[in-house]
Design a protein around this motif. Structure first.
Motif, PDB file in Angstrom:
ATOM      1  N   GLY A 227       5.013   4.446   2.275  1.00 44.84           N
ATOM      2  CA  GLY A 227       6.369   4.946   2.157  1.00 44.84           C
ATOM      3  C   GLY A 227       7.363   3.813   1.941  1.00 44.84           C
ATOM      4  N   ASP A 306       4.209   4.949  -2.750  1.00 45.77           N
ATOM      5  CA  ASP A 306       2.998   5.719  -3.022  1.00 45.77           C
ATOM      6  C   ASP A 306       2.055   4.853  -3.861  1.00 45.77           C
ATOM      7  OD1 ASP A 306       1.806   8.739  -3.283  1.00 45.77           O
ATOM      8  OD2 ASP A 306       1.425   7.563  -5.093  1.00 45.77           O
ATOM      9  N   GLY A 332       1.970   8.549  -0.278  1.00 44.50           N
ATOM     10  CA  GLY A 332       3.135   8.172   0.506  1.00 44.50           C
ATOM     11  C   GLY A 332       4.400   8.604  -0.198  1.00 44.50           C
ATOM     12  N   ILE A 333       5.498   8.542   0.505  1.00 46.58           N
ATOM     13  CA  ILE A 333       6.793   8.897  -0.097  1.00 46.58           C
ATOM     14  C   ILE A 333       7.232   7.737  -0.981  1.00 46.58           C
ATOM     15  CG2 ILE A 333       9.232   9.326   0.383  1.00 46.58           C
ATOM     16  CD1 ILE A 333       8.381  10.834   2.858  1.00 46.58           C
TER      17      ILE A 333
END
Length: 467
Positions: A227, A306, A332-333
């Protein structure tokens, strides 16, 4: 870490409590079901019989003397007379004890955490004496999810600990055995109080693990998106993998706060890259992942954002799979989502943008760059990664392709982190805007009508605190 919570064995320990009010009774109750030897002094008189805790030791209606404190491990003092309390604390220290004066954290050797007592399993939450009510509230939340039968599981593990160490001398193999055991039906049986069945199942698992016929442990690689830096934006799956990892190979963009969520005894290998400075070449990173997995380790390849959005996760996945090693990808963000959310910038909007494109401003050396002419359409948001160094060329190419120079832009640095900065401007002023910001952290460029909706630093409401 501002405080260290030590685990103090209470077998044979002497604990002294001084005082008779509710604060003293609260300390006394902590130890009533423990194996500690309790001594209770009530110089201001004992509490009423109805307030007396069951199984409490007989109160001694005087101040403790030096001889009473000899051999004490912990001394709790809850008296209205602070000067007297400090004098008793000094006497306790002279006797070799640790002293705690209730509501006087600055004069105490330790602070009492909020405790969850499951006999063999004790969980503590501490705030350094600054916010005991907060610690209590956090304890309540943890207590709600902690199984009542956790003590039985720990007790069973304690019974078998020596046998497991003898049967499985290798530290990593032994740790994996316990992880399998605590996630097996044996743990469920113990939690339900079915100890004989649990013991049989645990012994069966131990015999299988210690068998010479068992296959050598096989490693696995988790390619994980960390993230944008805020540890609360980690996925639950990523957090579990971090806490199970033997080896963590991480990039520069992975924040310290995220790494703090990982298992503390995992080996950590830094392979960070910055523009023009690749401390470890990509092929060596891939070989490192493979070598650690072949050694039987659970490897976490931790990448900012990500792994599949400008993170070279695809290359690493191919290399690991080609080596015959199991690989698991945890998304991931990505930075564009985090930066947009933290500034209130909608990537699409029915009135302003019907499409969004993630594009890199820094293509592979010698590779083909983005087709800015095809990306210059109106009502289209561009999220440009690694574009700050090329801001002048990007702006010129988009304007030359027909994008209006007055198109709104936003630049977000360190998105979602405490040191986030966000500024807005126009496309024809983008190079000057980036220069004024004097960027030192990772930054994302947003180009398009929706960028006007972002909340920049100079637009945030000011909070004034009265003197």
């Amino acid at each position: 870490m501002r405080v260290f919570l030590a685990s103090i064995p209470l077998e044979g320990a002497k604990v002294v409590v001084v005082g008779a009010g509710e604060p003293a009774l609260a300390k006394l109750r902590l130890f009533l079901n423990s194996p500690a030897a309790l001594a209770w002094f009530t110089p201001d008189g004992a509490p009423a019989v109805l307030e007396m805790p069951q199984s409490a030791p007989r109160p001694i209606a005087r101040l403790p003397e030096a001889a009473d404190l000899n051999g004490a491990r912990l001394v709790f003092i809850a008296l209205h007379d602070v000067t007297l309390a400090r004098r008793i604390a000094e006497a306790a220290r002279d006797a070799g004890a640790q002293a705690n004066i209730v509501d006087q954290p600055g004069f105490s050797d330790f602070h009492t955490p909020a405790l969850i007592d499951r006999d063999e399993v004790v969980v503590a939450v501490a705030t350094g004496g600054n916010a005991p009510i907060l610690a209590r509230d956090l304890r309540s939340r943890i207590e709600a999810v902690l199984p009542q039968g956790a003590a039985s599981v720990a007790r069973l593990a304690g019974e078998l600990r020596g046998a497991v160490k003898d049967a499985i001398p290798d530290f990593l193999a032994r740790r994996r055995f316990w992880e399998r055991a605590f996630r097996s039906p044996a743990a469920d049986l113990a939690a339900e109080g079915r100890m004989a069945e649990a013991r049989r199942e645990m012994v069966r698992l131990l015999n299988a693990a210690a068998s010479p016929r068992e296959e050598a442990a096989k490693g696995v690689v988790h390619i994980i998106g960390a993230g944008p830096g805020d540890p609360e934006l980690l996925t639950l799956k990523a957090l579990r993998a971090l806490q199970d990892a033997d080896v963590i190979i991480h990039d520069k963009l992975v924040s310290v706060e995220v790494l703090d969520r990982a298992r503390r005894d995992a080996k950590r290998i830094y392979v960070g890259k910055a523009r023009g400075d690749h401390s470890v070449p990509q092929d060596q990173i891939e070989q490192l992942m493979i070598a650690e997995a072949r050694a039987g380790h659970r490897v976490v390849r931790l990448k900012g954002g990500d792994p599949f959005v400008f993170g070279r996760g695809g290359e690493e996945l191919e290399a690991v799979r080609a080596a015959g090693i199991k690989a698991i990808v945890v998304p991931g963000i990505t930075a564009a989502l985090a930066c947009a959310a933290s500034t209130g910038l909608p990537l699409t909007h029915r009135d302003h943008a019907q499409a969004v494109t993630f594009v890199t401003g820094q293509p592979k050396p010698g590779g083909q760059g983005a087709d800015w002419a095809r990306l210059a359409a109106p009502n289209h948001t561009l999220a440009v990664y690694m574009g700050a160094g090329q801001a002048e060329q990007i702006a010129a190419d988009l304007i030359a392709a027909g994008r209006d120079g007055a198109t709104p832009v936003a630049v977000v640095e360190n998105g979602s982190r405490p040191d986030q900065r966000a500024f807005k401007g126009r496309l024809d002023d983008l190079p000057a805007l980036v220069a004024r910001m004097e960027l030192t952290g990772p930054a994302l460029l947003f180009i398009g009508e929706t960028a006007a909706l972002a909340v920049a630093d100079d637009e945030r409401p000011r909070i004034e605190v009265a003197a």
